[in-house]
Design a protein around this motif. Structure first.
Motif, PDB file in Angstrom:
ATOM      1  N   VAL A  76       0.836  -1.200   0.000  1.00 24.52           N
ATOM      2  CA  VAL A  76       0.000   0.000   0.000  1.00 24.52           C
ATOM      3  C   VAL A  76       0.869   1.248   0.000  1.00 24.52           C
ATOM      4  O   VAL A  76       0.618   2.203  -0.759  1.00 24.52           O
ATOM      5  CB  VAL A  76      -0.942   0.006   1.216  1.00 24.52           C
ATOM      6  CG1 VAL A  76      -1.713   1.324   1.290  1.00 24.52           C
ATOM      7  CG2 VAL A  76      -1.912  -1.164   1.150  1.00 24.52           C
ATOM      8  N   LEU A  77       1.901   1.262   0.826  1.00 27.73           N
ATOM      9  CA  LEU A  77       2.794   2.415   0.909  1.00 27.73           C
ATOM     10  C   LEU A  77       3.545   2.624  -0.403  1.00 27.73           C
ATOM     11  O   LEU A  77       3.680   3.753  -0.881  1.00 27.73           O
ATOM     12  CB  LEU A  77       3.780   2.224   2.064  1.00 27.73           C
ATOM     13  CG  LEU A  77       4.785   3.356   2.294  1.00 27.73           C
ATOM     14  CD1 LEU A  77       4.070   4.667   2.557  1.00 27.73           C
ATOM     15  CD2 LEU A  77       5.713   3.014   3.461  1.00 27.73           C
ATOM     16  N   ARG A  78       4.006   1.532  -1.007  1.00 28.20           N
ATOM     17  CA  ARG A  78       4.723   1.647  -2.287  1.00 28.20           C
ATOM     18  C   ARG A  78       3.815   2.229  -3.368  1.00 28.20           C
ATOM     19  O   ARG A  78       4.225   3.110  -4.132  1.00 28.20           O
ATOM     20  CB  ARG A  78       5.244   0.267  -2.706  1.00 28.20           C
ATOM     21  CG  ARG A  78       5.929   0.257  -4.072  1.00 28.20           C
ATOM     22  CD  ARG A  78       6.433  -1.126  -4.430  1.00 28.20           C
ATOM     23  NE  ARG A  78       5.380  -2.123  -4.429  1.00 28.20           N
ATOM     24  CZ  ARG A  78       4.523  -2.277  -5.447  1.00 28.20           C
ATOM     25  NH1 ARG A  78       4.586  -1.488  -6.515  1.00 28.20           N
ATOM     26  NH2 ARG A  78       3.606  -3.227  -5.398  1.00 28.20           N
ATOM     27  N   LEU A  79       2.589   1.737  -3.440  1.00 33.35           N
ATOM     28  CA  LEU A  79       1.651   2.242  -4.440  1.00 33.35           C
ATOM     29  C   LEU A  79       1.358   3.720  -4.222  1.00 33.35           C
ATOM     30  O   LEU A  79       1.252   4.495  -5.177  1.00 33.35           O
ATOM     31  CB  LEU A  79       0.350   1.441  -4.384  1.00 33.35           C
ATOM     32  CG  LEU A  79       0.428  -0.008  -4.853  1.00 33.35           C
ATOM     33  CD1 LEU A  79      -0.896  -0.723  -4.577  1.00 33.35           C
ATOM     34  CD2 LEU A  79       0.767  -0.089  -6.336  1.00 33.35           C
ATOM     35  N   SER A  80       1.221   4.113  -2.963  1.00 38.79           N
ATOM     36  CA  SER A  80       0.930   5.510  -2.649  1.00 38.79           C
ATOM     37  C   SER A  80       2.069   6.417  -3.086  1.00 38.79           C
ATOM     38  O   SER A  80       1.844   7.504  -3.629  1.00 38.79           O
ATOM     39  CB  SER A  80       0.677   5.652  -1.145  1.00 38.79           C
ATOM     40  OG  SER A  80       0.347   6.987  -0.823  1.00 38.79           O
ATOM     41  N   LYS A  81       3.300   5.962  -2.886  1.00 37.28           N
ATOM     42  CA  LYS A  81       4.455   6.762  -3.287  1.00 37.28           C
ATOM     43  C   LYS A  81       4.576   6.846  -4.801  1.00 37.28           C
ATOM     44  O   LYS A  81       4.935   7.892  -5.363  1.00 37.28           O
ATOM     45  CB  LYS A  81       5.733   6.170  -2.691  1.00 37.28           C
ATOM     46  CG  LYS A  81       5.875   6.357  -1.185  1.00 37.28           C
ATOM     47  CD  LYS A  81       7.166   5.736  -0.688  1.00 37.28           C
ATOM     48  CE  LYS A  81       7.370   5.992   0.788  1.00 37.28           C
ATOM     49  NZ  LYS A  81       8.630   5.375   1.298  1.00 37.28           N
ATOM     50  N   ALA A  85      -2.080   9.224  -3.791  1.00 43.14           N
ATOM     51  CA  ALA A  85      -3.066   8.632  -2.896  1.00 43.14           C
ATOM     52  C   ALA A  85      -4.318   8.150  -3.617  1.00 43.14           C
ATOM     53  O   ALA A  85      -4.806   7.044  -3.363  1.00 43.14           O
ATOM     54  CB  ALA A  85      -3.439   9.644  -1.812  1.00 43.14           C
ATOM     55  N   ASP A  86      -4.874   8.968  -4.515  1.00 39.81           N
ATOM     56  CA  ASP A  86      -6.151   8.620  -5.141  1.00 39.81           C
ATOM     57  C   ASP A  86      -6.025   7.412  -6.063  1.00 39.81           C
ATOM     58  O   ASP A  86      -6.830   6.473  -5.993  1.00 39.81           O
ATOM     59  CB  ASP A  86      -6.699   9.816  -5.927  1.00 39.81           C
ATOM     60  CG  ASP A  86      -7.116  10.958  -5.014  1.00 39.81           C
ATOM     61  OD1 ASP A  86      -7.371  10.697  -3.824  1.00 39.81           O
ATOM     62  OD2 ASP A  86      -7.176  12.106  -5.492  1.00 39.81           O
ATOM     63  N   ARG A  87      -5.006   7.415  -6.939  1.00 44.43           N
ATOM     64  CA  ARG A  87      -4.817   6.284  -7.853  1.00 44.43           C
ATOM     65  C   ARG A  87      -4.444   5.027  -7.083  1.00 44.43           C
ATOM     66  O   ARG A  87      -4.872   3.918  -7.434  1.00 44.43           O
ATOM     67  CB  ARG A  87      -3.745   6.616  -8.888  1.00 44.43           C
ATOM     68  CG  ARG A  87      -4.152   7.658  -9.915  1.00 44.43           C
ATOM     69  CD  ARG A  87      -3.049   7.900 -10.912  1.00 44.43           C
ATOM     70  NE  ARG A  87      -2.733   6.683 -11.661  1.00 44.43           N
ATOM     71  CZ  ARG A  87      -1.614   6.536 -12.388  1.00 44.43           C
ATOM     72  NH1 ARG A  87      -0.710   7.510 -12.432  1.00 44.43           N
ATOM     73  NH2 ARG A  87      -1.416   5.411 -13.053  1.00 44.43           N
ATOM     74  N   ALA A  88      -3.651   5.208  -6.031  1.00 46.49           N
ATOM     75  CA  ALA A  88      -3.263   4.054  -5.207  1.00 46.49           C
ATOM     76  C   ALA A  88      -4.480   3.428  -4.541  1.00 46.49           C
ATOM     77  O   ALA A  88      -4.589   2.201  -4.445  1.00 46.49           O
ATOM     78  CB  ALA A  88      -2.244   4.482  -4.158  1.00 46.49           C
ATOM     79  N   ALA A  93      -8.078  -1.174  -4.172  1.00 47.21           N
ATOM     80  CA  ALA A  93      -9.415  -1.789  -4.159  1.00 47.21           C
ATOM     81  C   ALA A  93      -9.502  -2.905  -5.198  1.00 47.21           C
ATOM     82  O   ALA A  93     -10.079  -3.970  -4.930  1.00 47.21           O
ATOM     83  CB  ALA A  93     -10.472  -0.722  -4.422  1.00 47.21           C
ATOM     84  N   ARG A  94      -8.936  -2.681  -6.393  1.00 49.63           N
ATOM     85  CA  ARG A  94      -8.951  -3.731  -7.427  1.00 49.63           C
ATOM     86  C   ARG A  94      -8.125  -4.934  -6.986  1.00 49.63           C
ATOM     87  O   ARG A  94      -8.525  -6.086  -7.186  1.00 49.63           O
ATOM     88  CB  ARG A  94      -8.400  -3.171  -8.739  1.00 49.63           C
ATOM     89  CG  ARG A  94      -9.251  -2.099  -9.380  1.00 49.63           C
ATOM     90  CD  ARG A  94      -8.815  -1.835 -10.810  1.00 49.63           C
ATOM     91  NE  ARG A  94      -9.374  -0.610 -11.328  1.00 49.63           N
ATOM     92  CZ  ARG A  94      -8.700   0.526 -11.494  1.00 49.63           C
ATOM     93  NH1 ARG A  94      -7.417   0.571 -11.191  1.00 49.63           N
ATOM     94  NH2 ARG A  94      -9.289   1.589 -11.986  1.00 49.63           N
TER      95      ARG A  94
END
Length: 207
Positions: A76-81, A85-88, A93-94
């Motif tokens: 989750v943290l990697r995706l956010s970086k 935040a919104d796209r992550a 969710a997917r």
């Protein structure tokens, strides 16, 4: 002085991830098994505390085996970086739905999960992240556990979310932890139907 004013966001996140590594080891000691399905960790353990009545009429009693779900916060943290935040959040969710499909398939085929009666979890994000996944939402009955979960999960949100501090302040009345619950039967029925709708995968599996 506030911790988040003393350290940089990256430093706090690094400390949190180090703590989670320790917590992961503790979790292995108190569980039958820990397995990873995509962005989810499934901790197989016995249910403790009061009995839970499911919407299907089934009961989960103390001593019954359950699969406790945890998001992999490193992912989750990697995706956010990487994505913001919104796209992550959308991708998470997917990925969560994909993980649920994998868990359902494992429940069909893995003898080590044959005794698990239900999936459980605790989350603040029940208004959006888990929408459409089939979970029941139950209040936390224990006052002390509810207070601890509220503090812990709000702190986690502040650490992982780029705007976590501001979001926590703006939505404090909405950020109330809930227990997620899905019986084994509900899990298999829901995700078998999804597989049938897509024309493959688990649709070929007959229990």
């Amino acid at each position: 002085m506030n911790m988040f004013a003393t350290f940089s966001k990256a430093s706090v996140q690094s400390l949190w991830m180090a703590w989670e590594s320790v917590f992961d080891q503790m979790t292995k000691w108190r569980s039958s098994s820990v397995q990873t399905y995509g962005i989810c960790k499934l901790v197989v353990k016995r249910h403790h505390g009061k009995s839970l009545e499911c919407h299907t009429g089934e009961w989960i009693h103390a001593g019954d085996w359950v699969g406790e779900l945890h998001l992999d916060n490193r992912q989750v943290l990697r995706l956010s970086k990487e994505l913001g935040a919104d796209r992550a959040a959308l991708l998470t969710a997917r990925m969560l739905r994909k993980s649920m499909q994998e868990i359902s398939a494992a429940f069909e085929t893995d003898p080590g999960l044959a005794h698990v009666k239900a999936l459980t979890g605790i989350t603040l994000l029940h208004r959006g992240m888990i929408h459409g996944l089939g979970f029941e939402l139950h209040p936390l009955k224990s006052k002390s556990f509810r207070m601890f979960s509220t503090y812990y999960l709000r702190l986690l949100l502040r650490v992982l979310h780029p705007e976590g501090g501001a979001r926590t302040k703006r939505q404090v009345t909405k950020l109330v932890p809930k227990m997620l619950l899905m019986t084994r039967q509900s899990l298999l029925l829901r995700y078998r139907q999804e597989a049938w709708a897509k024309g493959g995968g688990m649709a070929a599996i007959v229990s």
